[in-house]
Design a protein around this motif. Structure first.
Motif, mmCIF file in Angstrom:
data_model
loop_
_atom_site.group_PDB
_atom_site.id
_atom_site.type_symbol
_atom_site.label_atom_id
_atom_site.label_comp_id
_atom_site.label_asym_id
_atom_site.label_seq_id
_atom_site.Cartn_x
_atom_site.Cartn_y
_atom_site.Cartn_z
ATOM 1 N N ARG A 204 0.940 -0.927 -0.070
ATOM 2 C CA ARG A 204 -0.526 -0.182 -0.408
ATOM 3 C C ARG A 204 0.763 0.745 -0.353
ATOM 4 N N TYR A 205 1.834 1.451 -1.140
ATOM 5 C CA TYR A 205 2.130 2.221 -1.155
ATOM 6 C C TYR A 205 1.832 4.274 -0.977
ATOM 7 N N GLU A 206 1.060 4.173 -1.548
ATOM 8 C CA GLU A 206 0.209 5.942 -1.533
ATOM 9 C C GLU A 206 0.013 5.965 0.488
ATOM 10 N N LYS A 207 -0.871 4.989 0.636
ATOM 11 C CA LYS A 207 -0.928 4.885 2.365
ATOM 12 C C LYS A 207 0.442 5.231 3.187
ATOM 13 N N ALA A 208 1.295 4.538 2.338
ATOM 14 C CA ALA A 208 2.338 4.270 3.207
ATOM 15 C C ALA A 208 3.138 5.655 3.519
ATOM 16 N N HIS A 209 3.139 5.779 1.815
ATOM 17 C CA HIS A 209 4.130 7.107 2.099
ATOM 18 C C HIS A 209 3.443 8.539 2.451
#
Length: 506
Positions: A204-209
């Motif tokens: 979940r790269y966007e949420k991690a960012h």
């Protein structure tokens, strides 16, 4: 970026990360309430409801059963941390604790008390690994030592608060107060973001960012292929299919087994020092040692010393380093336990001129425990364990720690009968000394190191050619990486730090 803007970002990072840690640490405060409850509550039950605990054996089980329930809670923490994340695992403990405290507050039978105390222990086991990992993964390396020590400070504060309240409040009211704290835990944590490290493992790269951006974490990469490319370069090989993190091959690797062994050993030393025997039986210990000080007052004094010592440790953990503090802690504990044994020996031969010695010994012991073995083993769980297996390893380590705690508590009285009380404390002293030797010989220093650099300590040392190639990669001379923090494991978001300046020898 000008200096003012840079300082503002640093301030906001420290503020938000500290607020998250304080909120999550409320779960450790709840653990302290569970651990300390029986000390004032059981005497209160005998005074107000004398038939509730019909025998000394039943009273003993009601007092000591939480670690047994916590053992199972810590095992359940692994799949929960892996599936729903660190944040929601911590939040789940709130309704569990609330239910347990309601059962205790309304209990009319010792069986209900036993079940409720075991349930409260289950909640403690659930949050023990998850809260510490959550805090460690949401803090920058420069302040991780301070922030990562807040949970242990909160636990000792919970013990002190329950001791003080227990002196003035009867056991049912005490349970209702604890219930309200458990409810507040849910409210305190709900608005914080999930761990960016866990979010990345779930792709979940966007949420991690967004999570890392809100926390102002420095130097994180979110390219889903960057870690795989870097790993292939470091190994001088082409990209291969990712290994399942919980497969036999993955779990039997050196970089997994060594941190786990170190973690288990440190947690064993923590409990075998006799800390929970002291916490659970403080009043009894003072009375049997012939101390002239009131047992309840002595309990509050020892609890206050533990809180102050834990607070003091916040200011030195990132300056002195983990390893020097562990060594100092072990030495102080060994001396204090030897002194405690001497106090009991003198009392047993009729020498009552040293009535102050038990108090001084336990105060010194609490100081030694709090500055090192009280908080650093939990902090190291979030630093040493590899990210891909961190939830599993922390769950196993937490369960092991609680199992040893249960054994220490239940064997205290049998050991008194077998080798005398003085012999029991001398045994704890010897085990503390063994712990010092272990720390000197085996435990690595992690102060100021980012998680990726720490994990490299346990990898096999590369050949000269490979080492040269890796050095080129780390200095950013290959593949256009200008930021040394771009290196990392395929399942980890790596904080930015200059790895070229860090000695990674183990």
């Amino acid at each position: 970026m000008d200096t003012a803007e840079s300082e503002w970002r640093i301030t906001m990072a420290a503020l938000k990360q500290t607020l998250l840690s304080l909120s999550v640490s409320l779960s450790y405060f709840c653990i302290g309430l569970v651990r300390g409850y029986s000390a004032p509550a059981v005497p209160s039950m005998h005074d107000i409801n004398p038939g509730l605990l019909p025998s000394k054996n039943i009273a003993s089980w009601v007092s000591s059963i939480p670690p047994f329930g916590a053992l199972f809670g810590s095992l359940v923490a692994f799949p929960l941390m892996h599936k729903i994340g660190r944040k929601y695992t911590v939040m789940l403990t709130s309704p569990i604790w609330a239910a347990a405290w309601v059962l205790i507050a309304t209990a009319e039978d010792w069986k209900v008390l036993l079940i409720a105390r075991m349930l409260s222990g289950f909640g403690a086991g659930l949050t023990l690994p998850s809260a510490q990992i959550y805090v460690s993964e949401c803090s920058d390396p420069k302040i991780r030592g301070v922030i990562g020590s807040l949970p242990s400070l909160s636990m000792s504060a919970g013990i002190l608060v329950i001791y003080v309240l227990g002196k003035y409040v009867e056991w049912r009211t005490l349970a209702w107060i604890c219930c309200s704290v458990a409810v507040f835990l849910f409210i305190a944590v709900i608005n914080f973001p999930q761990s960016p490290v866990w979010l990345k493992t779930k792709k979940r790269y966007e949420k991690a960012h967004n999570s890392a951006k809100w926390l102002h974490l420095q130097g994180f990469t979110f390219d889903p292929r960057a870690q795989e490319i870097q790993k292939a370069v470091n190994n001088g090989a082409t990209l291969e299919k990712k290994e399942k993190p919980f497969s036999k091959e993955a779990l039997c690797r050196r970089e997994v087994l060594l941190p786990l062994a170190i973690g288990l050993a440190l947690l064993s030393i923590q409990q075998l020092s006799g800390i929970d025997a002291v916490i659970f039986f403080t009043v009894e210990i003072f009375r049997s040692a012939g101390s002239s000080l009131d047992g309840h007052l002595a309990t509050i004094i020892v609890g206050a010393v533990q809180v102050l010592s834990n607070f003091s440790a916040l200011f030195v953990v990132d300056r002195a380093g983990r390893k020097p503090l562990l060594i100092t802690s072990g030495i102080i504990m060994a001396i204090a336990m030897a002194s405690m044994g001497a106090a009991f020996h003198l009392n047993s031969i009729g020498n009552t001129n040293f009535g102050y010695l038990p108090v001084i010994s336990l105060i010194v012991f609490m100081i030694g425990f709090s500055v090192g073995f009280g908080c650093i083993p939990f902090l190291l769980m979030g630093e040493l364990f590899p990210t891909a297996q961190r939830s599993l390893l922390s769950s196993l380590a937490g369960s092991f720690n609680l199992a040893v705690m249960f054994v220490v508590i239940k064997t205290y009285h049998p050991l008194e009968d077998a080798i005398s009380t003085a012999g029991t404390f001398w045994m704890y002293s010897i085990l503390c000394a063994v712990g010092v030797a272990f720390v000197i010989a085996v435990v690595p220093e992690t102060k100021g190191r980012d998680l990726e650099t720490i994990h490299k300590l346990f990898e096999k040392r590369p050949s000269s050619a490979s080492a040269s190639r890796n050095d080129n990669v780390e200095t950013g001379t290959k593949h256009g990486h200008d930021n040394p923090a771009m290196t990392g494991s395929e399942d980890e978001i790596v904080p930015c730090s200059d790895v070229r300046k860090v000695d990674t020898k183990f």
